[in-house]
Design an enzyme around this catalytic site. Structure first.
Site, PDB file in Angstrom:
ATOM      1  N   ASP A 278       7.266  17.442  12.703  1.00 57.94           N
ATOM      2  CA  ASP A 278       6.884  17.261  11.300  1.00 57.94           C
ATOM      3  C   ASP A 278       5.391  16.980  11.186  1.00 57.94           C
ATOM      4  O   ASP A 278       4.969  16.076  10.468  1.00 57.94           O
ATOM      5  CB  ASP A 278       7.695  16.129  10.668  1.00 57.94           C
ATOM      6  CG  ASP A 278       7.582  16.123   9.142  1.00 57.94           C
ATOM      7  OD1 ASP A 278       7.315  17.201   8.559  1.00 57.94           O
ATOM      8  OD2 ASP A 278       7.757  15.055   8.525  1.00 57.94           O
TER       9      ASP A 278
ATOM     10  N   VAL B 152       0.816  -1.213   0.000  1.00 60.28           N
ATOM     11  CA  VAL B 152       0.000   0.000   0.000  1.00 60.28           C
ATOM     12  C   VAL B 152       0.848   1.260   0.000  1.00 60.28           C
ATOM     13  O   VAL B 152       0.318   2.365  -0.105  1.00 60.28           O
ATOM     14  CB  VAL B 152      -0.951   0.027   1.215  1.00 60.28           C
ATOM     15  CG1 VAL B 152      -2.011  -1.051   1.094  1.00 60.28           C
ATOM     16  CG2 VAL B 152      -0.176  -0.120   2.525  1.00 60.28           C
ATOM     17  N   GLY B 153       2.150   1.109   0.112  1.00 65.44           N
ATOM     18  CA  GLY B 153       3.008   2.286   0.122  1.00 65.44           C
ATOM     19  C   GLY B 153       4.382   1.978  -0.417  1.00 65.44           C
ATOM     20  O   GLY B 153       4.891   0.869  -0.286  1.00 65.44           O
TER      21      GLY B 153
ATOM     22  N   GLY C 172      11.531   2.716   1.860  1.00 68.81           N
ATOM     23  CA  GLY C 172      10.912   1.467   2.232  1.00 68.81           C
ATOM     24  C   GLY C 172       9.586   1.206   1.559  1.00 68.81           C
ATOM     25  O   GLY C 172       9.126   1.975   0.720  1.00 68.81           O
ATOM     26  N   HIS C 173       8.997   0.084   1.920  1.00 70.49           N
ATOM     27  CA  HIS C 173       7.703  -0.334   1.400  1.00 70.49           C
ATOM     28  C   HIS C 173       6.792  -0.639   2.584  1.00 70.49           C
ATOM     29  O   HIS C 173       7.237  -1.109   3.626  1.00 70.49           O
ATOM     30  CB  HIS C 173       7.849  -1.582   0.528  1.00 70.49           C
ATOM     31  CG  HIS C 173       8.810  -1.414  -0.597  1.00 70.49           C
ATOM     32  ND1 HIS C 173       8.454  -0.903  -1.822  1.00 70.49           N
ATOM     33  CD2 HIS C 173      10.145  -1.668  -0.682  1.00 70.49           C
ATOM     34  CE1 HIS C 173       9.509  -0.861  -2.615  1.00 70.49           C
ATOM     35  NE2 HIS C 173      10.546  -1.310  -1.944  1.00 70.49           N
ATOM     36  N   VAL C 174       5.512  -0.398   2.394  1.00 72.00           N
ATOM     37  CA  VAL C 174       4.531  -0.669   3.442  1.00 72.00           C
ATOM     38  C   VAL C 174       3.482  -1.629   2.897  1.00 72.00           C
ATOM     39  O   VAL C 174       2.968  -1.445   1.787  1.00 72.00           O
ATOM     40  CB  VAL C 174       3.848   0.620   3.930  1.00 72.00           C
ATOM     41  CG1 VAL C 174       2.824   0.307   5.016  1.00 72.00           C
ATOM     42  CG2 VAL C 174       4.882   1.596   4.471  1.00 72.00           C
TER      43      VAL C 174
ATOM     44  N   LYS D 220       6.021  -2.466   7.677  1.00 73.88           N
ATOM     45  CA  LYS D 220       6.942  -1.629   6.917  1.00 73.88           C
ATOM     46  C   LYS D 220       8.310  -2.279   6.821  1.00 73.88           C
ATOM     47  O   LYS D 220       8.919  -2.626   7.824  1.00 73.88           O
ATOM     48  CB  LYS D 220       7.089  -0.255   7.558  1.00 73.88           C
ATOM     49  CG  LYS D 220       8.081   0.599   6.795  1.00 73.88           C
ATOM     50  CD  LYS D 220       8.324   1.921   7.458  1.00 73.88           C
ATOM     51  CE  LYS D 220       9.399   2.676   6.695  1.00 73.88           C
ATOM     52  NZ  LYS D 220       9.745   3.950   7.327  1.00 73.88           N
TER      53      LYS D 220
ATOM     54  N   GLY E 133       8.255   4.195  -1.237  1.00 75.98           N
ATOM     55  CA  GLY E 133       8.990   5.447  -1.191  1.00 75.98           C
ATOM     56  C   GLY E 133      10.474   5.211  -1.231  1.00 75.98           C
ATOM     57  O   GLY E 133      10.942   4.100  -1.487  1.00 75.98           O
ATOM     58  N   THR E 134      11.207   6.274  -0.961  1.00 77.56           N
ATOM     59  CA  THR E 134      12.654   6.201  -1.060  1.00 77.56           C
ATOM     60  C   THR E 134      13.242   5.247  -0.034  1.00 77.56           C
ATOM     61  O   THR E 134      14.248   4.594  -0.289  1.00 77.56           O
ATOM     62  CB  THR E 134      13.257   7.599  -0.843  1.00 77.56           C
ATOM     63  OG1 THR E 134      12.623   8.513  -1.741  1.00 77.56           O
ATOM     64  CG2 THR E 134      14.749   7.595  -1.098  1.00 77.56           C
TER      65      THR E 134
END
Length: 501
Positions: A151, A27-28, A33-35, A52, A30-31
């Protein structure tokens, strides 16, 4: 070395692939990792988890910091890290979180899309109030335990979908979080550029050396305004940004265009800001003579004498020393008038937001949200995509976006006493106050929507975290589903964003 003993331990060690079913459920991305959306293979429970996988081998200093914080933090409105898996065969690191189906970025995008389609459907004001209350409650807990989030933005605010914690807010992405008790050096010396630009407090943009909890409060004010209007209040073009320099002309110009230029009497210490000479050189006070928060919010039908506006004004106070605290905000009259905030932000209504889509393993990374620079966060958590919201009539489905993942941020490890002692949960006085003759539906003690208050649910702690953090300079990065950090496009009405955990 006893190789037989080592082999025996390896055979007994729990492996992610043996415990969880997650193939095809990404479902995710990015630079960093993966989720994956995961379920237990043994069927011990029907819960959904966010799993994750951190890219690379081994574990970074920033990942150590986030893990150390998350293992200590225990609050209904802070994302729960369930377990950490270290694979000794391929040196991969896996983090197991509770799965949140929604986040504020997708929820706001859903309502913004309804406006674009000429069928405007505002976020229900009761839902906005419940969201804000729970965000403040979670941040109050962090601040009471000497943690700055640093953040906060819509993508880092998760909302649970159907299940036991339906409609519960979860603050995620602790990759940039910092302990702030007795810092060895000014925070600005360690990582001068912190917080995504649109949600960055003016003192940060002016190079404040010793910023405080007030930076989180400003970001919450920005989120509050965005919930009320479905538009980022301080959005601006953010190209060619030098992240090593805190001063950003366009972002300050946007803030002044909405708020007006701060008068000397309103922010006496502005002259002490490191970037004040640059401010004097680049800006003219008269340019913003007709700008004010009152005028901006009146365009969005928020009256200046309303309790909602008065609280927003306190959150978005320019002078950080005069900005309201999370504890003060929780007791604001806004939360004491009907409708009272509820534990289920959807208030028991049908959730109209779409669920997160699964990504193909070979699907290229989503291209949206590249124009909103932010600090690099080499380790973060996946946030949940937007799904369903409160009772308003179903709006036309917006463009579906897939979640992305990013790494964790900053760098600090748990040292000293370690995380073993845990937090002491002592009830903060005064936070259970409600108007006379009114029955609270939610409070710092929490309760089921409309039900009795259970003090054990929402207790705050004034104790400090039982470990010290050694800090490395933080680098900038994107993030994963609300379980990490992500970027927003300047074309905020059509962009996608990654999520955090």
């Amino acid at each position: 070395m006893d190789y037989d003993f080592k082999a025996k331990l390896a055979a007994e060690r729990e492996r992610v692939e043996d415990l969880f079913e997650y193939e095809g459920c990404k479902v995710g991305r990015g630079t960093y990792g993966h989720v994956y959306k995961a379920r237990r293979k043994d069927g011990k429970d029907e819960k959904e988890y966010a799993l994750k996988q951190i890219e690379g081998t081994g574990i970074s200093m920033s990942a150590c910091r986030e893990i150390a914080l998350l293992r200590e933090l225990k609050h209904p409105n802070v994302i729960a890290l369930q377990k950490v898996f270290l694979s000794h065969s391929d040196r991969k690191v896996w983090l197991l979180f509770d799965y949140a189906e929604h986040d504020l970025w997708h929820i706001i995008k859903f309502h913004r899309a309804s406006k674009a389609n000429k069928k405007p459907m505002q976020l229900p004001r009761s839902m906005v109030k419940s969201l804000l209350y729970q965000i403040l409650d979670g941040i109050h807990y962090l601040h009471a335990n000497w943690v700055l989030h640093r953040d906060l933005k819509p993508a880092n605010i998760l909302v649970m979908g159907e299940g036991p914690e339906r409609g519960r807010v979860k603050i995620a992405d602790m990759g940039f979080a910092r302990l702030f008790n007795s810092p060895l050096k000014p925070l600005a010396d360690l990582d001068p550029v912190v917080v995504t630009f649109w949600y960055r407090a003016p003192e940060l943009l002016l190079g404040a050396r010793h910023y405080t909890k007030a930076i989180d409060i400003w970001a919450i004010g920005c989120i509050f305004a965005e919930l009320l209007t479905s538009e980022p209040i301080f959005h601006c073009r953010q190209e060619d940004i030098k992240t090593s320099n805190p001063f950003h002309h366009d972002q300050l110009d946007r803030i002044f265009s909405v708020m007006g230029f701060p008068a000397d009497k309103d922010w006496e210490d502005i002259r002490k800001m490191p970037e004040y000479p640059t401010l004097q050189k680049d800006f003219r006070r008269t340019t913003y003579a007709n700008s004010s928060l009152i005028k901006y919010m009146e365009k969005h039908k928020v009256k200046p004498d309303s309790k909602v506006f008065l609280l927003l004004q306190k959150l978005l106070t320019m002078d950080p020393t005069k900005r309201i605290t999370s504890e003060q905000a929780l007791q604001d009259p806004y939360f004491q008038e009907d409708p009272l905030p509820t534990l289920d932000v959807f208030a028991g209504c049908q959730i109209p937001y779409p669920k997160r889509e699964f990504l193909n393993e070979d699907e290229p990374e989503e291209k949206g949200d590249k124009n909103q620079p932010q600090q690099q966060n080499p380790h973060q958590q996946p946030a949940a995509p937007a799904q369903q919201t409160a009772a308003p009539p179903q709006a036309p489905p917006p463009q579906q976006s897939s979640a992305q993942t990013n790494g964790t941020a900053g760098g600090a490890t748990a040292g000293g006493g370690g995380a073993g002692a845990g937090l002491q949960h002592s009830q903060d006085p005064g936070l259970n106050q409600v108007p006379p003759n009114k029955k609270p539906r939610i409070g710092p003690s929490g309760a089921n929507s409309g039900g009795p208050v259970m003090p054990s649910d929402y207790q705050h702690s004034s104790s400090r975290l039982n470990y010290q953090s050694s800090v490395q300079g933080s680098s900038q990065s994107q993030s994963t589903l609300g379980y990490s950090s992500s970027q927003q496009s300047t074309q905020y009405h059509s962009s996608h964003q990654t999520h955090r955990y």
